[in-house]
Write a protein that holds these residues in place. Structure first.
Motif, PDB file in Angstrom:
ATOM      1  N   THR A   1       0.829  -1.206   0.000  1.00  6.04           N
ATOM      2  CA  THR A   1       0.000   0.000   0.000  1.00  6.04           C
ATOM      3  C   THR A   1       0.859   1.249   0.000  1.00  6.04           C
ATOM      4  OG1 THR A   1      -1.666   1.295   1.181  1.00  6.04           O
ATOM      5  CG2 THR A   1      -0.209  -0.052   2.537  1.00  6.04           C
TER       6      THR A   1
ATOM      7  N   GLU B   1      -3.296  -3.632  -4.592  1.00  3.31           N
ATOM      8  CA  GLU B   1      -3.209  -2.719  -3.441  1.00  3.31           C
ATOM      9  C   GLU B   1      -3.925  -3.410  -2.272  1.00  3.31           C
ATOM     10  OE1 GLU B   1      -1.482   0.036  -4.057  1.00  3.31           O
ATOM     11  OE2 GLU B   1      -1.844   1.371  -2.350  1.00  3.31           O
ATOM     12  N   MET B   2      -3.455  -4.599  -1.960  1.00  2.00           N
ATOM     13  CA  MET B   2      -4.056  -5.435  -0.922  1.00  2.00           C
ATOM     14  C   MET B   2      -2.912  -6.220  -0.282  1.00  2.00           C
ATOM     15  SD  MET B   2      -7.124  -7.044  -3.261  1.00  2.00           S
ATOM     16  CE  MET B   2      -8.413  -7.241  -2.074  1.00  2.00           C
TER      17      MET B   2
ATOM     18  N   PHE C   1      -3.439 -11.707  -1.288  1.00  2.00           N
ATOM     19  CA  PHE C   1      -4.303 -11.515  -2.449  1.00  2.00           C
ATOM     20  C   PHE C   1      -3.487 -11.543  -3.743  1.00  2.00           C
ATOM     21  CE2 PHE C   1      -6.959 -10.002   0.988  1.00  2.00           C
ATOM     22  CZ  PHE C   1      -8.223 -10.438   0.634  1.00  2.00           C
TER      23      PHE C   1
ATOM     24  N   LEU D   1       1.870  -4.613   8.161  1.00  2.00           N
ATOM     25  CA  LEU D   1       0.698  -4.387   7.313  1.00  2.00           C
ATOM     26  C   LEU D   1       1.029  -4.768   5.868  1.00  2.00           C
ATOM     27  CD1 LEU D   1      -1.993  -3.061   8.322  1.00  2.00           C
ATOM     28  CD2 LEU D   1      -1.271  -1.019   7.101  1.00  2.00           C
ATOM     29  N   MET D   2       0.116  -5.443   5.196  1.00  2.00           N
ATOM     30  CA  MET D   2       0.234  -5.905   3.804  1.00  2.00           C
ATOM     31  C   MET D   2       1.054  -7.190   3.673  1.00  2.00           C
ATOM     32  SD  MET D   2      -1.480  -3.430   2.993  1.00  2.00           S
ATOM     33  CE  MET D   2      -1.783  -3.698   1.258  1.00  2.00           C
TER      34      MET D   2
ATOM     35  N   ASN E   1      -8.744  -8.116   5.467  1.00  2.00           N
ATOM     36  CA  ASN E   1      -8.503  -6.783   4.941  1.00  2.00           C
ATOM     37  C   ASN E   1      -9.682  -5.905   5.361  1.00  2.00           C
ATOM     38  OD1 ASN E   1      -7.127  -4.866   3.461  1.00  2.00           O
ATOM     39  ND2 ASN E   1      -8.106  -5.392   1.520  1.00  2.00           N
TER      40      ASN E   1
END
Lengths: 351, 382
Positions: A53, A82-83, A87, A307-308, A336
């Protein structure tokens, strides 16, 4: 449908601050490690996909810089979501089903040290009606935790027990950030960050990166003795507004688990992406996991939460047990959005 | 590949500098509902949704698909978010088509949007990055040197860029959805102020609010309409930003992406076998550059095709019949608009900018520092 498997996994140890590492410096070590494990390099990869992200580094197109951490020459088949990186794994799985290529490289990176993460996550909320309220991620999760208590499904002690178990499990995980033998009573004495959540019921902020190599059919068997076959994989979302959901359950995780076939056999272990302690309880119920299932042997997102990347690491950790012959059937999960809005679930099997 | 994939529904908003009349959910619903109506379907018929948009910072929302899920009827369904810089609209359509071709889903709704009026893209694209010189120049400032290099190498006629602007704006006059409706003469285009030499103000794309959507289905459901556009080839290619060995004027990733889709569609001579193309031209000079990169012209001769009028509607190789990015640029949607306009051509639904008898069309998008490419070929024949 073609059989696709996870054949290798690499991660950077999760730390509070990874100083002076840019995107390429995060990506290069993990991707090359994951490929080295099975004796291949970028030239052998059919498709590359990543998840990240822009809101952590605070600039647009930060993933573009990650391409410089790859040997993207000659040009490669590549995509980005953008996940969470899990994903990206899903997109790579779809791509491998086509049959024209046999391998895929998946990676993700996230540096929570670059941003005030709980406040940044307010930007996931409806910009017209909710963002102006400043609903940071901890306060949103606290609403969910309180709803769980009010419904009689769980108590604060249950939350503390989840935190204690995860951080104890993390003692065996060299890549985890928060680990140790804590006592439930000790945690229940911590002040509230946002009632009923105490610091230990919330995830740490971590910097990390992770990579996974996927391979299809015979190619997977050639690369490793015991591939972790993706037997089922599915993801589902829920309405965005917290007011439209029963926050004490997760119908999207339940549906994704059904579609992925979680209940079709005995589950040895599950790696659940539950950043907040109470969310593990909601997910266990949604996935219908029996009491004897080992939950988060890695320590989960309560021990390390980049994160991510935390979701992709769940997939990698679950696969590692299958690859090593320590489990026959593992479940990997990624979430998410605010209060578990969107959930991705896969079943990984040894044979 | 388990299944064939066809486009059976296409929708788009009217594009404007600022769509203050609708919210973001409202904007994407216009396109999505139009596409569903075109496909004789409703939200409940959709198996999965794939959404694309350019950097989240353009709208100030992190992962907008979370908040837009409700507007797309996504509850209980998979919704997937793609982001590959300027090529994102194309890549999003490619991912959606792959879900169908792989046999994962039968009916997929794909949507791309940008509401650029929420911010200022030029400045959002000029951040200060640690350890790098700050390029306070937007996309035009990045690409202008590549165009100067092209002009020098090809010894191109200096009016070529202006000719592209005149032609695309004339095409845009025929497209009621286009943002710019400008009836401009060559003299007027040439008289505009120079922004980044050789790019005049009149040779740049606008900043637009807009959305586009398509319904992609497998064989079984393609019968819902009499004129499906069959996806005959899809491809994506990426090369590094910083690499001394790359040629940014004629990038190898673009060449390979084109060769890949042509091979899949069985095309050996793109100029004679492809009826028309919608290619990503945000600045005028990219038309001749991409004509060469995609194999429509020999290296160094793309500008001649433009100067001779071969890329106009009615000529032998119409390019950007809709007016293209030069008339309409909701960044995250611009790539998918190219893909959708290609599909409209082979379905015979392009109204006033229809190429007579178009059977095979190309959709093309690029992004980053001319390093991300996405393409598809659609055909009226299965």
């Amino acid at each position: 449908m073609r059989n696709v498997a996870i054949v290798s996994f690499a991660q950077l140890p999760s730390v509070r601050v990874s100083h002076a590492t840019d995107e390429a410096e995060l990506v290069q070590p993990v991707t090359s490690q994951a490929m080295n494990q099975v004796g291949i390099n970028q030239d052998d990869i059919g498709f590359t996909c990543s998840g990240s992200t822009d809101y952590l580094p605070g600039r647009p197109f930060s993933f573009v810089a990650a391409v410089d951490g790859l040997k993207a020459w000659p040009p490669i088949r590549e995509s980005h979501v953008e996940m969470d990186g899990a994903f990206a794994l899903y997109e790579a799985w779809v791509r491998l089903l086509h049959g024209d290529i046999d391998t895929a490289l998946v990676f993700s990176f996230g540096k929570c040290s670059l941003a005030p993460v709980p406040d940044v996550l307010n930007l996931q909320n409806d910009p017209y009606y909710v963002q102006p309220l400043g609903l940071d991620s901890i306060s949103a999760a606290a609403l969910q935790a309180q709803a769980l208590i009010d419904s009689g499904k769980a108590t604060e002690r249950d939350f503390a027990e989840v935190a204690v178990r995860n951080r104890k499990n993390a003692l065996a995980n060299p890549n985890a950030q928060i680990k140790g033998n804590f006592s439930v009573d000790e945690l229940l004495k911590e002040p509230y960050l946002s009632s009923p959540l105490r610091k230990s019921f919330c995830p740490p902020l971590s910097d990390s990166a992770a990579a996974i190599v996927l391979a299809a059919g015979d190619a997977a068997k050639k690369l490793t003795k015991r591939p972790a076959w993706i037997r089922g994989i599915d993801h589902r979302t829920e309405p965005h507004s917290l007011g439209q959901r029963d926050l004490t359950s997760s119908p999207s995780a339940k549906l994704a688990a059904e579609k992925a076939g979680v209940g079709d056999g005995k589950v040895d272990l599950a790696e659940l992406h539950a950043p907040f302690a109470h969310q593990e309880l909601i997910l266990r119920e949604a996935l219908g996991l029996a009491d004897d299932v080992s939950i988060n042997p890695s320590g989960g997102a309560l021990a390390a939460n980049s994160l991510m990347t935390a979701g992709l690491i769940r997939f990698g950790e679950a696969a590692s047990h299958v690859l090593a012959g320590k489990a026959d059937r593992a479940v990997a999960h990624t979430t998410n959005g605010v209060c578990l809005q969107h959930n991705l679930i896969a079943v990984l099997e040894g044979e | 590949m388990a299944e064939q994939c066809a486009v059976i529904g296409i929708g788009q908003t009217k594009h404007r500098e600022s769509r203050r009349d609708v919210s973001m959910p409202g904007l994407i619903r216009i396109a999505a509902l139009q596409a569903l109506e075109d496909a004789d379907m409703a939200f409940e018929d959709v198996d999965a949704i794939v959404i694309g948009t350019a950097p989240d910072m353009f709208e100030g929302i992190m992962m907008p698909e979370l908040f837009l899920a409700d507007a797309l009827g996504a509850a209980g369904k998979p919704i997937f978010r793609v982001h590959t810089a300027g090529s994102v609209g194309g890549s999003t359509a490619v991912v959606a088509s792959h879900l169908v071709q792989a046999g994962v889903h039968e009916k997929v709704l794909t949507v791309a949007f940008e509401k650029q009026s929420e911010s200022n893209a030029m400045w959002a694209l000029s951040p200060a990055i640690p350890f790098q010189p700050q390029l306070v120049a937007g996309a035009g400032g990045y690409f202008a040197p590549l165009m100067r290099s092209y002009i020098r190498r090809a010894d191109a006629h200096p009016d070529t860029g202006c000719m592209v602007a005149v032609k695309d704006r004339a095409h845009g006059m025929l497209n009621p959805y286009a943002h710019l409706h400008l009836d401009q003469s060559l003299e007027e285009v040439k008289a505009a102020p120079m922004l980044w030499d050789p790019i005049r103000y009149s040779e740049t794309c606008p900043s637009s609010d807009g959305a586009v959507a398509m319904v992609l289905v497998d064989d079984k459901h393609a019968k819902r309409v009499k004129n499906p556009a069959w996806v005959r080839g899809t491809s994506v290619r990426t090369e590094r930003t910083f690499f001394a060995g790359r040629d940014q004027v004629n990038p190898r990733a673009g060449q390979q992406c084109a060769k890949d889709v042509y091979d899949q569609a069985g095309i050996t001579n793109p100029l004679s076998e492809i009826d028309c193309a919608e290619i990503y031209v945000p600045f005028s000079w990219f038309e001749p550059m991409w004509l060469e990169n995609l194999g429509f012209a020999e290296e160094g001769l793309g500008w001649k095709m433009t100067m001779e009028g071969q890329t106009k509607l009615g000529a032998n190789m119409p390019i950007n019949m809709s007016g293209g990015v030069m008339c309409t640029n909701p960044i995250g949607a611009s790539g998918m608009l190219r893909f959708a306009e290609a599909a409209r051509q082979v379905r015979g639904t392009a109204d006033k900018h229809q190429v007579d008898g178009a059977k095979v069309a190309v959709g093309h998008a690029y992004g980053g520092g001319s390093q991300f490419f996405a393409m598809w070929i659609v055909s009226s024949e299965r």
